[in-house]
Structures are given as C-alpha cells and as structure tokens.
Design an enzyme around this catalytic site. Structure first.
Site, PDB file in Angstrom:
ATOM      1  N   ASN A 187       0.801  -1.215   0.000  1.00 28.32           N
ATOM      2  CA  ASN A 187       0.000   0.000   0.000  1.00 28.32           C
ATOM      3  C   ASN A 187       0.846   1.284   0.000  1.00 28.32           C
ATOM      4  O   ASN A 187       0.882   2.008  -0.991  1.00 28.32           O
ATOM      5  CB  ASN A 187      -0.926  -0.112   1.220  1.00 28.32           C
ATOM      6  CG  ASN A 187      -1.819   1.051   1.472  1.00 28.32           C
ATOM      7  OD1 ASN A 187      -1.438   2.184   1.321  1.00 28.32           O
ATOM      8  ND2 ASN A 187      -3.051   0.791   1.892  1.00 28.32           N
TER       9      ASN A 187
ATOM     10  N   ASP B 155       4.048   1.653   0.077  1.00 30.27           N
ATOM     11  CA  ASP B 155       5.165   1.534  -0.875  1.00 30.27           C
ATOM     12  C   ASP B 155       4.749   2.015  -2.265  1.00 30.27           C
ATOM     13  O   ASP B 155       5.525   2.662  -2.974  1.00 30.27           O
ATOM     14  CB  ASP B 155       5.607   0.072  -1.030  1.00 30.27           C
ATOM     15  CG  ASP B 155       6.216  -0.506   0.230  1.00 30.27           C
ATOM     16  OD1 ASP B 155       5.473  -0.684   1.212  1.00 30.27           O
ATOM     17  OD2 ASP B 155       7.429  -0.791   0.227  1.00 30.27           O
TER      18      ASP B 155
ATOM     19  N   TYR C 231       6.177 -15.423   0.256  1.00 30.23           N
ATOM     20  CA  TYR C 231       5.827 -14.523   1.372  1.00 30.23           C
ATOM     21  C   TYR C 231       4.795 -15.170   2.278  1.00 30.23           C
ATOM     22  O   TYR C 231       3.855 -15.822   1.811  1.00 30.23           O
ATOM     23  CB  TYR C 231       5.256 -13.213   0.818  1.00 30.23           C
ATOM     24  CG  TYR C 231       4.849 -12.227   1.903  1.00 30.23           C
ATOM     25  CD1 TYR C 231       5.803 -11.435   2.527  1.00 30.23           C
ATOM     26  CD2 TYR C 231       3.518 -12.116   2.313  1.00 30.23           C
ATOM     27  CE1 TYR C 231       5.438 -10.538   3.541  1.00 30.23           C
ATOM     28  CE2 TYR C 231       3.150 -11.226   3.320  1.00 30.23           C
ATOM     29  CZ  TYR C 231       4.115 -10.445   3.924  1.00 30.23           C
ATOM     30  OH  TYR C 231       3.765  -9.567   4.915  1.00 30.23           O
TER      31      TYR C 231
ATOM     32  N   GLN D 267      -2.753   0.532   5.729  1.00 25.71           N
ATOM     33  CA  GLN D 267      -1.405   1.080   5.979  1.00 25.71           C
ATOM     34  C   GLN D 267      -1.485   2.599   5.946  1.00 25.71           C
ATOM     35  O   GLN D 267      -2.512   3.148   5.528  1.00 25.71           O
ATOM     36  CB  GLN D 267      -0.419   0.543   4.927  1.00 25.71           C
ATOM     37  CG  GLN D 267       0.529  -0.480   5.500  1.00 25.71           C
ATOM     38  CD  GLN D 267       1.608  -0.949   4.539  1.00 25.71           C
ATOM     39  OE1 GLN D 267       1.570  -0.684   3.345  1.00 25.71           O
ATOM     40  NE2 GLN D 267       2.575  -1.670   5.076  1.00 25.71           N
TER      41      GLN D 267
ATOM     42  N   GLY E 180       2.628   0.422   9.453  1.00 23.00           N
ATOM     43  CA  GLY E 180       3.793   0.395   8.568  1.00 23.00           C
ATOM     44  C   GLY E 180       5.095   0.319   9.345  1.00 23.00           C
ATOM     45  O   GLY E 180       6.146   0.074   8.765  1.00 23.00           O
TER      46      GLY E 180
ATOM     47  N   ASP F 238       6.115  -1.737  11.830  1.00 22.24           N
ATOM     48  CA  ASP F 238       5.693  -3.002  12.411  1.00 22.24           C
ATOM     49  C   ASP F 238       6.095  -3.267  13.860  1.00 22.24           C
ATOM     50  O   ASP F 238       5.272  -3.425  14.731  1.00 22.24           O
ATOM     51  CB  ASP F 238       6.229  -4.154  11.555  1.00 22.24           C
ATOM     52  CG  ASP F 238       5.835  -4.039  10.090  1.00 22.24           C
ATOM     53  OD1 ASP F 238       5.376  -2.969   9.664  1.00 22.24           O
ATOM     54  OD2 ASP F 238       5.976  -5.030   9.375  1.00 22.24           O
TER      55      ASP F 238
ATOM     56  N   TYR G 116      14.857  -3.647  11.958  1.00 20.68           N
ATOM     57  CA  TYR G 116      13.621  -3.228  11.297  1.00 20.68           C
ATOM     58  C   TYR G 116      13.167  -1.860  11.824  1.00 20.68           C
ATOM     59  O   TYR G 116      13.874  -0.888  11.630  1.00 20.68           O
ATOM     60  CB  TYR G 116      12.599  -4.343  11.507  1.00 20.68           C
ATOM     61  CG  TYR G 116      11.598  -4.536  10.381  1.00 20.68           C
ATOM     62  CD1 TYR G 116      11.930  -4.367   9.059  1.00 20.68           C
ATOM     63  CD2 TYR G 116      10.297  -4.924  10.670  1.00 20.68           C
ATOM     64  CE1 TYR G 116      10.997  -4.571   8.050  1.00 20.68           C
ATOM     65  CE2 TYR G 116       9.360  -5.137   9.659  1.00 20.68           C
ATOM     66  CZ  TYR G 116       9.719  -4.948   8.352  1.00 20.68           C
ATOM     67  OH  TYR G 116       8.793  -5.167   7.366  1.00 20.68           O
TER      68      TYR G 116
ATOM     69  N   GLU H 174      16.254  -1.505   1.962  1.00 19.92           N
ATOM     70  CA  GLU H 174      14.981  -1.282   2.649  1.00 19.92           C
ATOM     71  C   GLU H 174      15.161  -0.268   3.786  1.00 19.92           C
ATOM     72  O   GLU H 174      14.356   0.630   3.971  1.00 19.92           O
ATOM     73  CB  GLU H 174      14.468  -2.620   3.188  1.00 19.92           C
ATOM     74  CG  GLU H 174      13.061  -2.563   3.756  1.00 19.92           C
ATOM     75  CD  GLU H 174      12.580  -3.933   4.230  1.00 19.92           C
ATOM     76  OE1 GLU H 174      13.387  -4.889   4.246  1.00 19.92           O
ATOM     77  OE2 GLU H 174      11.391  -4.040   4.592  1.00 19.92           O
TER      78      GLU H 174
HETATM   79  C1  DGY Z   1       6.218  -7.644   6.645  1.00 18.36           C
HETATM   80  O1  DGY Z   1       5.800  -8.713   6.211  1.00 18.36           O
HETATM   81  O2  DGY Z   1       7.248  -7.510   7.294  1.00 18.36           O
HETATM   82  C2  DGY Z   1       5.488  -6.424   6.288  1.00 18.36           C
HETATM   83  O3  DGY Z   1       6.039  -5.287   6.835  1.00 18.36           O
HETATM   84  C3  DGY Z   1       4.037  -6.523   6.624  1.00 18.36           C
HETATM   85  O4  DGY Z   1       3.416  -5.612   5.796  1.00 18.36           O
END
Ligand code: DGY
Length: 438
Positions: free
Chosen positions: A32, A34, A83, A110, A175, A177, A357, A401
């Site tokens: 979203n 992104d 994923y 998001q 977003g 996390d 992260y 990232e």
């Molecule tokens: C993840 O899978 O780490 C994402 O940030 C979830 O949107």
C-alpha cells in the site's frame, strides 16, 4: 552507472507490469504505502507508468458494505509462495465489499499518504510539460473518488466516536511493524498456537527482522480480524490491540489537507464538509499526544488511555501534518545523536536496536516526509541536514529497505523500490542543485 540510473534500473527490475514489487522475494506483491512512494519515483522518468501504479493500487479498494473505501496493505495481483502470510491466510475472499474485485487483498490497511503523493506527482508533472500536466489533471480526477472513499473509511471505521484520533488494530497497519512503541499494547495480545511458516528469514538475516514472539501475535491479530468477519464494529469492540498511532494520524491529516487541495484544484463538486470537520477535530485532539518527556508527539494505547511515551520518528511527523508544536529543537537534538539520521527510534532510548527493522534503522521515505514538514515549519537548515544524510546513505550503501544509523550499512531487502523512488524524487535533483550552486 550514476545513482539516478541505478535507481531507475531498480524500479524497472521490480516492475511487474502495472504494479511494482517493493523487492523481489521478500515482498512479492503490491504494498500500500510503498506503491505511492514508488509512483513518485516513476514520475521522475515515466509519468504514464507512475499513474498506472496508482490505478493498480486502487484496483484492490473494497466497494460497498461496512468497509467501503478500505485499501488493504497488500494487493495480491499475482500469486507467489515466497511470502507469509499470503492471500489464503488473510481469508478475505467473498467478504462484503470484495465481490466485484479481481484482486485478492489482506484485511488491514497502511498509512494513507496517497493524496499527498498524488499532489506531489501532479506538481512534478506541471514542471515537465503542459501535456504531462494535462494528463496528470485527468489522472487526478480519476483517482479522487477512491481517495475520498479511503479517507472516509478511516474516519468511519477507525474513529466512529469522532475523537479526532483514528486508531489501528494491527501493528502492520502502522507500517512501522515492530516499533518499540507497540511493545506494551502488543504484550497483551495472545500468541497464536497454530502452526505457520515464516518466509522472511529465508530472505533477510534474523538480526534485522522481528522475533518469533512478534509474529505469533501479529498472526493472532490477523486471525482475530477474520473471526470477526472483518466487521469494523465488532473489531473495535473487542480487538485486544487498539492503538492511536501518531504516524497514521499525522499522515492522514496531511493527506487530508492535500486531498482537499486536489478537490479544489479539480473543481470537485461533491460535498467535502465532513473532511474539513475531521481535519479540525484532529488538529485539536492531537495535542493530547504531546510528550513533555521527549518534546515530540507520541502514540496512545486506546484500551488503557495511556500515552505510549516512546520517542519514535513517527512523532516527528507533526510538522508535516501542520500540527501546532515546533519540532525543530527536537529534530536538531536527534540529528546530533547518530552519524546517519534519522533513526526510527531515538538512539538513547533503551528499546533502540540499530539493525532490527523499525526499532532503530533509518527509513529514507520517512526522512523525506519529516524533512518536508520541517521545511514548512521554517527549519530549512534542518530539512537540508536530513536530506544530506539521506543522500550520503544512498551514495555509500545504495538502495536498501533500511539503514543502520550508526554505520550507514544497508539493511533488510536489497534493490528496494521506495529507496530508489525517494532518491529519484527527493535527494537526486536537490543534491545536484546544491552541488551546482556551491
Ligand atoms: C512484513 O511482512 O514484514 C510487512 O512489513 C508486513 O506488511
């Protein structure tokens, strides 16, 4: 290759025909926030492709029912098994509002920065040529109904009492996390006991990703949402995680201001009084989120009413949102504390982790938003200092990232779309101009 050429090559390499992967393997769908940041990057060299990115994002927008206007955090345009959690896990097929969709989606949203990105795209198009500007005006008109419906979804589904402070029901919705700001509310969420297999650790080292206990809880919340039939009323009544995230609140506020500006520029004839009223409510209510300990905005636990008094970069978005407090002195202090700005968590805070992260690393698109706000608040030198840090990171480490704020090392996914887009839109041109002007 120049940085500009590398950045273009990343977007082209991640292009799946209409939508762009954040990065191959780790994130194999359209995400979203992104997508809108990525569209800004496309706008710098392929305007038609930029608008296509936005149109594809809105292909996943729910229509009708209690979630009318909902825009999911993932649009699963094509299948992939790299994923977790994929489309089957979210279980939204056939949910009210999805009947007419040809794209499967997740069930959480998001940060809604789309109207702001669209407005920036339009400005760039106006600078390219009269033809690009005319095409942009048409595209914006086409996007307005979806944008308006999305903002209304946030206010209706996530602030039914009109407090002015929308809440979220899943840390992924922010977003950001695994931010340490969510540690306390997340600790109350039960850990799922059902089996599942993470795929993220096959792509990125575990030291840069959230721990298993975090995943057990976010999977629990995903399943909880499904068990409530995705009904916002049921979810708000009993979800064990309800947080007023100052990041979402600030981003929605700024996007609301930009959305109303887009409506005015397009001579939109629909009634938008409700959105004006929502902006006024938030502008006043957000002052309850000011932390006197950290001199910035923070988030709040909507279940206990307690402030989540943690200094994260989302609390520096208040200037971007047009809120009252001056964030200049606080950002200046942050800038002095780490060699590469801005960490996602202030480095002196005990929960700061430079690799993991959202617990410390620098996220370049967040820098761009914060810098934009500081510029508007009259702190051009701070905005330039943030931009110079971002440019140095791109120069030294390429397009990752996220980045270690202590060493500048690139972390997480590689060849990352929003890093490339942020460079193209924000640092590339500006840094060249400064170098030329020096
Ligand atoms: C993840 O899978 O780490 C994402 O940030 C979830 O949107």
């Amino acid at each position: 290759m120049s940085l500009n050429q590398q950045a273009r090559a990343i977007l082209t390499g991640n292009d799946r025909g209409g939508y762009t992967l954040p990065t191959d393997g780790l994130y194999p769908f359209q995400w979203n926030w992104d997508a809108s940041v990525t569209a800004l990057g496309w706008m710098c060299f392929a305007p038609a492709r930029a608008w296509e990115e936005m149109r594809w994002l809105f292909k996943g927008q729910w229509q009708g029912g209690p979630n009318d206007g909902f825009l999911a955090h993932i649009a699963f345009h094509a299948p992939s098994d790299s994923y977790f959690p994929g489309a089957d896990e979210w279980g939204t097929d056939g949910a009210p509002g999805t009947e007419a969709l040809r794209t499967r989606t997740s069930s959480i949203s998001q940060p809604p920065l789309h109207a702001t990105m669209v407005r920036w795209m339009w400005h760039r198009a106006q600078a390219i040529s009269p033809q690009a500007a005319a095409e942009a005006a048409e595209q914006v008109r086409g996007l307005l109904p979806g944008l308006l419906a999305h903002h209304r979804w946030w206010y209706r589904a996530r602030d039914p009492d009109r407090s002015g402070l929308v809440l979220n029901i899943h840390p992924w919705e922010t977003g950001m996390d695994n931010s340490p700001a969510w540690d306390v509310p997340l600790a109350r969420v039960p850990q799922t006991t059902r089996p599942y297999t993470r795929h993220d650790l096959g792509h990125v080292d575990a030291s840069m990703r959230p721990p298993q206990s975090f995943y057990d809880r976010v999977v629990y919340l995903m399943d909880f949402n499904r068990a409530q039939d995705f009904d916002p009323v049921k979810i708000l009544a009993s979800c064990p995680y309800r947080v007023q995230d100052v990041g979402i609140i600030s981003i929605l506020q700024r996007a609301g201001i930009d959305l109303l500006a887009l409506c005015a520029a397009c001579a939109w004839d629909g009634d938008v009084q409700d959105l004006h009223a929502a902006l006024a409510r938030t502008h006043n209510a957000v002052e309850a989120l000011w932390s006197t300990r950290w001199n910035q905005y923070v988030s709040r636990d909507a279940i206990t009413g307690e402030l989540l008094d943690v200094p994260t970069s989302s609390g520096l978005l208040g200037a971007y949102a047009g809120f009252r407090h001056d964030l200049g002195p606080t950002v200046a202090a942050w800038l002095a504390e780490t060699p590469y700005a801005l960490p996602s968590t202030r480095s002196g805070f005990p929960g700061f982790e430079p690799l993991r992260y959202w617990r410390g690393p620098v996220w370049q698109h967040v820098n761009m938003l914060i810098a934009d706000g500081l510029q508007r608040q009259g702190h051009a030198h701070l905005a330039q200092a943030i931009q110079a840090c971002s440019a140095a990171l791109f120069d030294a480490s390429g397009f990752h990232e996220y980045y270690d704020p202590l060493t500048g090392r690139g972390l997480g996914g590689r060849a990352f779309s929003w890093a490339a887009a942020t460079c193209l839109h924000w640092t590339d041109g500006a840094m060249k101009k400064q170098a030329g002007g020096a």
